[in-house]
Design an enzyme around this catalytic site. Structure first.
Site, PDB file in Angstrom:
ATOM      1  N   LYS A   1       6.827 -10.782   3.381  1.00 36.18           N
ATOM      2  CA  LYS A   1       6.360  -9.262   3.483  1.00 36.18           C
ATOM      3  C   LYS A   1       4.797  -9.253   3.470  1.00 36.18           C
ATOM      4  O   LYS A   1       4.422  -8.401   4.232  1.00 36.18           O
ATOM      5  CB  LYS A   1       6.826  -8.499   2.127  1.00 36.18           C
ATOM      6  CG  LYS A   1       8.504  -8.299   2.170  1.00 36.18           C
ATOM      7  CD  LYS A   1       8.900  -7.526   0.736  1.00 36.18           C
ATOM      8  CE  LYS A   1      10.153  -7.100   0.644  1.00 36.18           C
ATOM      9  NZ  LYS A   1      10.381  -6.335  -0.441  1.00 36.18           N
TER      10      LYS A   1
ATOM     11  N   CYS B   1       5.730  -8.265  -2.816  1.00 37.49           N
ATOM     12  CA  CYS B   1       6.651  -8.707  -3.823  1.00 37.49           C
ATOM     13  C   CYS B   1       7.876  -8.800  -3.641  1.00 37.49           C
ATOM     14  O   CYS B   1       8.340  -7.918  -2.681  1.00 37.49           O
ATOM     15  CB  CYS B   1       6.389  -7.835  -5.200  1.00 37.49           C
ATOM     16  SG  CYS B   1       4.693  -7.971  -5.884  1.00 37.49           S
ATOM     17  N   ASP B   2       8.798  -9.349  -4.263  1.00 37.38           N
ATOM     18  CA  ASP B   2      10.178  -9.034  -4.076  1.00 37.38           C
ATOM     19  C   ASP B   2      10.918  -9.595  -5.384  1.00 37.38           C
ATOM     20  O   ASP B   2      10.613 -10.731  -5.889  1.00 37.38           O
ATOM     21  CB  ASP B   2      10.899 -10.039  -2.682  1.00 37.38           C
ATOM     22  CG  ASP B   2      11.959  -9.139  -2.537  1.00 37.38           C
ATOM     23  OD1 ASP B   2      12.199  -8.336  -1.481  1.00 37.38           O
ATOM     24  OD2 ASP B   2      13.217  -9.843  -2.851  1.00 37.38           O
ATOM     25  N   SER B   3      12.065  -8.850  -5.608  1.00 37.53           N
ATOM     26  CA  SER B   3      12.759  -9.321  -6.898  1.00 37.53           C
ATOM     27  C   SER B   3      14.212  -9.481  -6.404  1.00 37.53           C
ATOM     28  O   SER B   3      14.810  -8.951  -5.739  1.00 37.53           O
ATOM     29  CB  SER B   3      12.635  -7.992  -8.021  1.00 37.53           C
ATOM     30  OG  SER B   3      11.452  -7.658  -8.164  1.00 37.53           O
TER      31      SER B   3
END
Length: 204
Positions: free
Chosen positions: A59, A77-79
């Site tokens: 991203k 960010c990624d969760s």
């Protein structure tokens, strides 16, 4: 005062998440939001923590590559929720969200959030994954049905969030509260420091 504003680095958040934007604003930051458009389903990794990091890096890199963000600091960010060694992102539909909650209740999972900060001036990228253990309560079938009917779990990783309707169904967490919502501010501060940027210099 104007001179200080002129010197403040431009900050770009490569995420459409209103929760991440809210966390940054509460911490005194005012990033521009530019959504990456990365196809998350096209990426894979060896384990959930690595997947969260790969997605965050993808991203950030996609946005950092755009000429319009030259000179900016880009945050990606990624969760994902790690449960039984699997990475659980946003559920595909209400049926999956219901099944997910029935499997999670009374158990603990690990919320993995990948963080990547790219300085487009130098081209340097630094990234880490933050991990927070989440102990789920035991909502009844009726409570789960009501929660799924609200629509909220379809838009969040792991089908839950600490800053919404599912908060009463989370008994406790071990680690950073913000990380579960979508972004660890302490980790962000450390990543910025690796770029020799103090987070206080980005305050508005």
């Amino acid at each position: 005062m104007g001179r200080m504003t002129d010197q403040r680095r431009r900050l770009v958040l490569a995420s459409a998440s209103p929760a991440r934007l809210g966390l940054l604003r509460q911490a005194g930051l005012e990033p521009e939001v530019i959504v990456s458009g990365v196809d998350e389903d096209a990426l894979s990794a060896a384990n959930p923590a690595a997947l969260a990091l790969v997605l965050a890096e993808a991203k950030a890199a996609a946005v950092a590559a755009r000429p319009a963000v030259a000179g900016a600091l880009v945050i990606g960010c990624d969760s994902v929720l790690e449960l039984d060694g699997e990475a659980l992102g946003k559920p595909a539909d209400a049926e999956e969200a219901t099944a997910r909650w029935k499997s999670m209740r009374g158990r603990a999972g690990v919320l993995q959030t990948g963080h990547c900060v790219i300085d487009t001036t130098t081209g340097r990228s630094v990234s880490r994954t933050a991990s927070t253990t989440v102990h789920f309560g035991s909502p009844t079938d009726a409570e789960i049905a009501a929660y799924v009917a609200s629509g909220e779990p379809l838009y969040v990783a792991g089908a839950f969030t600490l800053d919404g309707r599912s908060a009463p169904f989370v008994d406790s967490i071990e680690g950073d509260h913000g990380n579960v919502i979508g972004l660890s501010l302490p980790l962000l501060r450390r990543l910025l420091a690796e770029h020799e940027v103090a987070i206080t210099d980005l305050w508005v």
